[in-house]
Scaffold this active site. Structure first.
Site, short mmCIF file in Angstrom:
data_model
loop_
_atom_site.label_atom_id
_atom_site.label_comp_id
_atom_site.label_asym_id
_atom_site.label_seq_id
_atom_site.Cartn_x
_atom_site.Cartn_y
_atom_site.Cartn_z
N SER A 83 0.83 -1.20 0.00
CA SER A 83 0.00 0.00 0.00
C SER A 83 0.87 1.25 0.00
O SER A 83 0.57 2.22 -0.69
CB SER A 83 -0.95 0.00 1.19
N ASP B 139 -5.81 -3.40 -0.55
CA ASP B 139 -4.36 -3.45 -0.67
C ASP B 139 -3.88 -4.58 -1.57
O ASP B 139 -4.25 -5.73 -1.38
CB ASP B 139 -3.79 -3.62 0.74
#
Length: 161
Positions: free
Chosen positions: A5, A151
């Site tokens: 991320s 993510d």
């Protein structure tokens, strides 16, 4: 924002053009950005029974400040407008499969030429910490394409692979 991320968002910060056509951020500015914004992206969580209940019913943080900052910084920049070629892994939670956004794909498939802010918010949505991100694009015929992203580390914890 950890793992993949962070990588997707940092990639966008380093490759999004500013008004002069230069990178929006230099690598040396990234730490300052995180030091300024992390306390509002990840505010202290309430303790006690309500904090425990909230932690069991959804993400720990609401992601509002992150969305606001990312949309403000990246504006209307799309994946194909970055200063260099990028690859940002995400995971579509409804399709249960990885979705990779890249400059190359964005130039070939208009539905993958999403707003860079949407891609970054999606790849920052680490499960249990930040909510997933839903957005739509359109294909070359105007048909909508939905993305429901979290993510990319869920499927690709090492994007160099």
């Amino acid at each position: 924002m950890a793992g993949t991320s962070t990588g997707g968002f940092v990639t966008a910060m380093l490759t999004t053009p500013n008004a002069d056509g230069r990178p929006l951020f230099a690598a040396k500015d990234i730490n300052d950005f995180y030091m300024e914004h992390c306390p509002r992206i990840f505010p202290p969580v309430s303790k006690g029974p309500f904090g425990l209940l909230k932690s069991m019913t959804g993400p720990k943080y609401d992601g509002e400040h992150l969305r606001l900052v990312v949309k403000e910084l990246l504006g209307d920049t799309r994946v194909d407008q970055t200063l260099s070629n990028i690859v940002i892994p995400t995971f579509d939670i409804k399709l249960l499969q990885p979705t990779i956004f890249s400059t190359y794909d964005a130039m070939k498939d208009v539905s993958k030429n999403a707003l860079l802010s949407d891609v970054c918010i999606g790849t920052s949505a680490a499960p249990t910490y930040l909510p997933g991100h839903h957005f739509e694009t359109k294909d070359e015929y105007g048909k909508p394409r939905a993305f429901n992203l979290i993510d990319g580390g869920v499927a690709s914890n090492n994007p160099t692979l």
